[in-house]
Motif scaffolding. Structure first.
Motif, short mmCIF file in Angstrom:
data_model
loop_
_atom_site.label_atom_id
_atom_site.label_comp_id
_atom_site.label_asym_id
_atom_site.label_seq_id
_atom_site.Cartn_x
_atom_site.Cartn_y
_atom_site.Cartn_z
N TRP A 33 -114.72 31.44 11.48
CA TRP A 33 -114.22 31.45 10.11
C TRP A 33 -115.14 32.35 9.30
CZ3 TRP A 33 -113.81 26.57 6.43
CH2 TRP A 33 -113.12 26.96 5.28
N VAL A 34 -114.59 33.50 8.85
CA VAL A 34 -115.40 34.55 8.24
C VAL A 34 -114.85 34.90 6.86
CG1 VAL A 34 -116.14 36.95 8.45
CG2 VAL A 34 -116.03 35.50 10.48
N ALA A 35 -115.76 35.07 5.91
CA ALA A 35 -115.40 35.57 4.58
C ALA A 35 -115.92 36.99 4.43
CB ALA A 35 -115.99 34.68 3.50
N ILE A 36 -115.10 37.85 3.85
CA ILE A 36 -115.50 39.22 3.54
C ILE A 36 -115.55 39.34 2.02
CG2 ILE A 36 -114.91 41.67 3.72
CD1 ILE A 36 -113.42 41.00 6.31
N THR A 37 -116.72 39.64 1.49
CA THR A 37 -116.90 39.70 0.04
C THR A 37 -117.42 41.08 -0.37
OG1 THR A 37 -119.22 38.98 0.01
CG2 THR A 37 -117.53 37.26 0.08
N GLY A 41 -113.52 47.69 -5.22
CA GLY A 41 -113.72 49.04 -4.71
C GLY A 41 -114.72 49.15 -3.59
N SER A 42 -115.18 48.02 -3.07
CA SER A 42 -116.19 48.05 -2.01
C SER A 42 -115.62 48.40 -0.64
CB SER A 42 -116.90 46.69 -1.92
OG SER A 42 -115.97 45.66 -1.59
N GLY A 43 -114.29 48.23 -0.47
CA GLY A 43 -113.66 48.54 0.81
C GLY A 43 -113.20 47.32 1.57
N LYS A 44 -113.36 46.12 0.97
CA LYS A 44 -113.04 44.90 1.72
C LYS A 44 -111.56 44.77 2.03
CE LYS A 44 -113.30 41.99 -2.47
NZ LYS A 44 -113.52 43.13 -3.41
N HIS A 198 -113.70 37.67 -3.85
CA HIS A 198 -114.79 38.17 -4.69
C HIS A 198 -115.63 37.03 -5.22
CE1 HIS A 198 -111.73 36.98 -7.63
NE2 HIS A 198 -112.75 36.80 -8.47
N ASP A 199 -115.22 35.77 -4.92
CA ASP A 199 -115.87 34.58 -5.47
C ASP A 199 -116.89 34.04 -4.47
OD1 ASP A 199 -116.56 32.06 -6.42
OD2 ASP A 199 -114.54 31.59 -7.13
N PRO A 200 -118.18 34.09 -4.78
CA PRO A 200 -119.21 33.60 -3.86
C PRO A 200 -119.05 32.13 -3.50
CG PRO A 200 -120.21 34.91 -5.61
CD PRO A 200 -118.79 34.68 -6.00
N SER A 201 -118.56 31.30 -4.44
CA SER A 201 -118.40 29.88 -4.15
C SER A 201 -117.29 29.65 -3.15
CB SER A 201 -118.12 29.10 -5.44
OG SER A 201 -116.86 29.46 -6.00
N ILE A 202 -116.27 30.49 -3.17
CA ILE A 202 -115.19 30.40 -2.17
C ILE A 202 -115.70 30.92 -0.83
CG2 ILE A 202 -112.92 31.29 -1.53
CD1 ILE A 202 -112.78 29.19 -3.69
N ALA A 203 -116.42 32.02 -0.85
CA ALA A 203 -116.94 32.61 0.38
C ALA A 203 -117.88 31.66 1.11
CB ALA A 203 -117.67 33.91 0.08
N ALA A 204 -118.60 30.84 0.36
CA ALA A 204 -119.59 29.95 0.97
C ALA A 204 -118.97 28.87 1.84
CB ALA A 204 -120.44 29.30 -0.13
N ASN A 205 -117.64 28.69 1.78
CA ASN A 205 -116.98 27.74 2.65
C ASN A 205 -116.96 28.21 4.10
OD1 ASN A 205 -115.44 25.50 0.95
ND2 ASN A 205 -115.33 27.40 -0.21
N ALA A 206 -117.10 29.52 4.31
CA ALA A 206 -116.97 30.09 5.64
C ALA A 206 -118.23 29.86 6.48
CB ALA A 206 -116.69 31.59 5.54
N ARG A 208 -119.47 32.31 8.23
CA ARG A 208 -120.23 33.55 8.10
C ARG A 208 -119.68 34.37 6.95
NH1 ARG A 208 -120.26 38.58 11.62
NH2 ARG A 208 -118.67 37.55 12.88
N VAL A 209 -120.57 34.98 6.19
CA VAL A 209 -120.18 35.79 5.04
C VAL A 209 -120.62 37.24 5.28
CG1 VAL A 209 -120.39 36.14 2.56
CG2 VAL A 209 -120.41 33.81 3.48
N ILE A 210 -119.64 38.14 5.25
CA ILE A 210 -119.91 39.57 5.42
C ILE A 210 -119.76 40.23 4.05
CG2 ILE A 210 -119.19 41.71 6.54
CD1 ILE A 210 -118.03 39.94 8.80
N HIS A 211 -120.85 40.71 3.50
CA HIS A 211 -120.83 41.33 2.17
C HIS A 211 -120.78 42.85 2.32
CE1 HIS A 211 -121.39 41.27 -2.19
NE2 HIS A 211 -122.11 42.37 -2.01
N ILE A 212 -119.79 43.45 1.67
CA ILE A 212 -119.58 44.89 1.76
C ILE A 212 -119.81 45.53 0.39
CG2 ILE A 212 -117.85 46.70 2.20
CD1 ILE A 212 -116.54 44.87 4.19
N ARG A 213 -120.48 46.67 0.39
CA ARG A 213 -120.67 47.45 -0.83
C ARG A 213 -120.60 48.93 -0.46
NH1 ARG A 213 -122.81 46.36 -5.85
NH2 ARG A 213 -123.48 44.29 -5.14
N ASP A 214 -119.82 49.68 -1.22
CA ASP A 214 -119.69 51.13 -1.00
C ASP A 214 -119.30 51.46 0.43
OD1 ASP A 214 -120.42 51.55 -3.67
OD2 ASP A 214 -122.54 51.64 -3.17
N GLY A 215 -118.45 50.62 1.01
CA GLY A 215 -117.90 50.92 2.33
C GLY A 215 -118.81 50.66 3.50
N VAL A 216 -119.91 49.94 3.27
CA VAL A 216 -120.81 49.59 4.37
C VAL A 216 -121.14 48.10 4.29
CG1 VAL A 216 -121.83 51.90 4.50
CG2 VAL A 216 -122.90 50.16 3.06
#
Length: 225
Positions: A33-37, A41-44, A198-206, A208-216
């Motif tokens: 169960w993975v969250a992408i945050t 415009g980050s590319g998620k 985009h909500d950190p509190s929602i992402a924290a349910n996962a 693993r959290v994969i945070h993307i910025r500027d396409g990386v």
């Protein structure tokens, strides 16, 4: 299950080259169960579209269950989208003039699945809408509409569930209820769940959290659970 290696996605906007993804590599295991945050415009969402075989990368490799997605024919990609992957969107994408039952049945219309209505009922029961199967979207709350959308994603019995901002159009209380539903489905069915938020509190349910910025990938860490 999912492995991407040095994925890039470049859009040509007139004379301007826009790099939505700039060399992303990651693995997502079966049943994870993975969250992408990431910021706007980050590319998620671009990454989500590629994972769901709705778009193709400009370069890099994507392997799904060990198979090279780039080598798949159009009919094979369609089969993956219809059988292996279920999609849940922020805007629900329900047909306004049809009942919940008919909306959930739609993914089965072009398959050879037997007992389509029975399977649709079972999917609606799984998301707690057994008493709303004949209601149209305008007769349902936002949370109930999203549950119909989740049932529609589940009806083909996919092994992967992709959700793009599934709580984005919901109030915080209803959003928590939807996330509880995802948690229950993940626990009871063992489905691989990948969602963009985009909500950190929602992402924290996962898990693993994969945070993307500027396409990386900027961070790839464990969630609270």
């Amino acid at each position: 299950m999912i492995e991407i290696e040095n994925i890039t996605k470049v859009y040509q906007m007139g004379e301007t080259e826009v790099r939505a993804l700039n060399g992303i590599s990651l693995k997502i295991e079966d049943g994870e169960w993975v969250a992408i945050t990431g910021p706007s415009g980050s590319g998620k969402s671009t990454l989500m579209a590629i994972l769901g075989c709705l778009d193709s990368p400009t370069s890099g490799a994507y392997r799904l269950d060990g198979l090279d997605v780039a080598q798949m024919r159009d009919d094979q990609l369609a089969a993956v989208r219809n059988k292996k992957i279920g999609f849940v969107f922020q805007t629900f994408n329900l047909l306004a003039r049809t009942s919940a039952l008919e909306n959930v049945t739609l993914p089965l219309l072009y398959s050879s699945a037997n007992h389509r209505a029975d399977r649709a009922r079972e999917a609606l029961e799984a998301v707690g809408l057994a008493d709303r199967i004949y209601h149209r979207p305008n007769e349902l709350s936002g949370g109930q509409q999203q549950r119909v959308a989740i049932a529609r994603a589940l009806v083909t019995e996919p092994s992967i569930l992709l959700a793009d901002e599934p709580t984005g159009n919901l109030d915080s209380k209803t959003g928590k209820e939807i996330m509880t539903l995802f948690a229950d489905l993940h626990r009871t069915r063992g489905i691989t769940v990948i969602f963009v938020t985009h909500d950190p509190s929602i992402a924290a349910n996962a898990q693993r959290v994969i945070h993307i910025r500027d396409g990386v990938v900027e961070d790839n860490s464990k969630g609270k659970k």
